[in-house]
Each structure stands twice: as structure tokens, then as C-alpha cells.
Design an enzyme around this catalytic site. Structure first.
Site, mmCIF file in Angstrom:
data_model
loop_
_atom_site.group_PDB
_atom_site.id
_atom_site.type_symbol
_atom_site.label_atom_id
_atom_site.label_comp_id
_atom_site.label_asym_id
_atom_site.label_seq_id
_atom_site.Cartn_x
_atom_site.Cartn_y
_atom_site.Cartn_z
ATOM 1 N N HIS A 115 41.891 40.399 35.247
ATOM 2 C CA HIS A 115 41.683 40.922 36.483
ATOM 3 C C HIS A 115 40.849 41.024 38.423
ATOM 4 O O HIS A 115 41.266 39.996 39.019
ATOM 5 C CB HIS A 115 41.714 42.061 36.865
ATOM 6 C CG HIS A 115 42.143 42.792 37.789
ATOM 7 N ND1 HIS A 115 43.007 44.378 37.274
ATOM 8 C CD2 HIS A 115 41.684 43.601 38.510
ATOM 9 C CE1 HIS A 115 43.435 44.892 38.926
ATOM 10 N NE2 HIS A 115 42.309 44.506 39.433
ATOM 11 N N ARG A 128 39.984 45.169 50.946
ATOM 12 C CA ARG A 128 40.733 45.637 49.488
ATOM 13 C C ARG A 128 38.742 47.069 50.054
ATOM 14 O O ARG A 128 38.239 46.644 49.749
ATOM 15 C CB ARG A 128 40.225 45.829 48.601
ATOM 16 C CG ARG A 128 39.913 45.261 47.514
ATOM 17 C CD ARG A 128 40.019 46.177 46.307
ATOM 18 N NE ARG A 128 38.669 45.355 45.569
ATOM 19 C CZ ARG A 128 37.815 45.676 45.060
ATOM 20 N NH1 ARG A 128 37.474 46.540 45.700
ATOM 21 N NH2 ARG A 128 37.146 45.069 44.439
#
Length: 187
Positions: A115, A128
């Protein structure tokens, strides 16, 4: 004022215009035209809100020191003038995920899904902020809310990131995900 707690208010007001809402899996959210983001511990009272999602920023849980260093070095700041596109992606994982130990979840996250590596490949163009909802209450409708900002020219890169993340083994544990795309109007 806490800058760790954020409320995302979908309704008729807010700096961000909802362009598209797509249910990836699970239940939809009620329709909203705009999104307001409120930071702080005050619970917003928006009588005409279609929904309010809350999350808190927290410590990084699935990265080692080197990955954290790389993230800090690559992640762009939120609020950049050219980043007029955004995505709000709330996710809820299933009970099977939460029944795993922290070590088992870490193994899926890092060793099977990669990930963080996938994210790092896309961060030079994206900003983000991850919000944990489960830290507030297990009764929140989502476990995580991720807020992304990017320039219109980077939408393809953002879509590539989502496609890569939705193809990894970790995503078999997602029971609810909504992809809300937004635009900030130029002043």
C-alpha cells in the site's frame, strides 16, 4: 482549537462543489451539492446537511521510519492554488479486517498489498490527509476518510492510484467505499 478533528459536511454550502459521487462498494451517501470542511472540536450544526462525516488525524500505523521519511519528503501540501480538484474517499473495512491482529493487518498492508509503496509512486503530484473515524467511535459510518487534492492535469495519475489500490489484497476487506470528486471554484 483542535486541528486534528475534521468534519466533512455534504450539503448546499461549502468551498468545494461536488462533481461526481460514485459508490464503489456498499451503501451510498445522500446526494450533496457542495462540501464544507470544518477543523476543530466544535461539532458543526448545518441544519440542511445531507451528511456529516468526522475523522481525526492520528499517528501513522502501517509505516516504518524510512517509509515515513519518504512520505514526508514527497507528500505535497494541501491548499495549493493549482490543486483545484479533490476527492473525499470514506472507507469502512469489514469485521474480518478488525478481527485480525495489528501484526496480521500490517502484513497484509505492507507485504501483500504494498500500500505505502503504491502511494509513494503517486505522491509527487498529489496531496493527502488521512483521517481515522474509528478512533472517535466504532459507530461512525466509516473507519477512514482520505482527503486528496490535485491539479486538474493530475487527475489521470490520481485515477491510476485508485485503480492500483483497489486491486491489492487489502481491498477484499473493504465493505463500504464512496468516491466523491470535487472542484474548488477559482476566486
Amino acid at each position: 482549537m483542535s486541528t486534528r478533528l475534521f468534519s466533512f459536511i455534504g450539503g448546499d454550502t461549502g468551498a468545494w462543489r461536488v462533481v461526481k459521487t460514485e459508490v464503489i462498494v456498499g451503501q451510498a451517501l445522500p446526494a450533496a451539492k457542495r462540501l464544507a470542511i470544518v477543523a476543530g472540536s466544535e461539532l458543526p450544526s448545518e441544519p440542511r446537511a445531507a451528511w456529516v462525516l468526522r475523522g481525526i488525524t492520528s499517528n501513522e500505523r502501517y509505516v516504518d521510519r524510512e517509509e515515513r521519511r519518504q512520505i514526508v519528503a514527497k507528500v505535497l501540501d494541501l491548499g495549493r492554488p493549482e490543486a483545484t480538484c479533490a476527492a473525499l474517499i470514506p472507507i469502512r473495512k469489514n469485521e474480518a479486517w478488525w478481527a485480525l491482529t495489528q501484526e496480521e493487518r500490517l502484513g497484509i498492508f505492507k507485504e501483500q498489498s504494498h500500500h505505502t509503496r503504491i502511494g509513494l509512486e503517486h505522491f509527487p503530484t498529489l496531496a493527502r490527509r488521512l483521517h481515522h473515524c474509528r478512533d472517535l467511535s466504532e459507530n461512525e459510518p466509516f473507519d477512514f476518510i482520505t482527503w486528496f487534492e490535485y491539479a486538474p492535469s493530475d487527475e489521470g495519475t490520481f485515477n491510476d492510484l485508485l485503480a492500483a489500490l483497489r486491486a491489492i489484497p487489502e481491498w477484499q476487506y473493504v465493505e463500504r467505499e464512496v468516491d466523491i470528486r470535487l472542484e474548488r471554484e477559482q476566486a
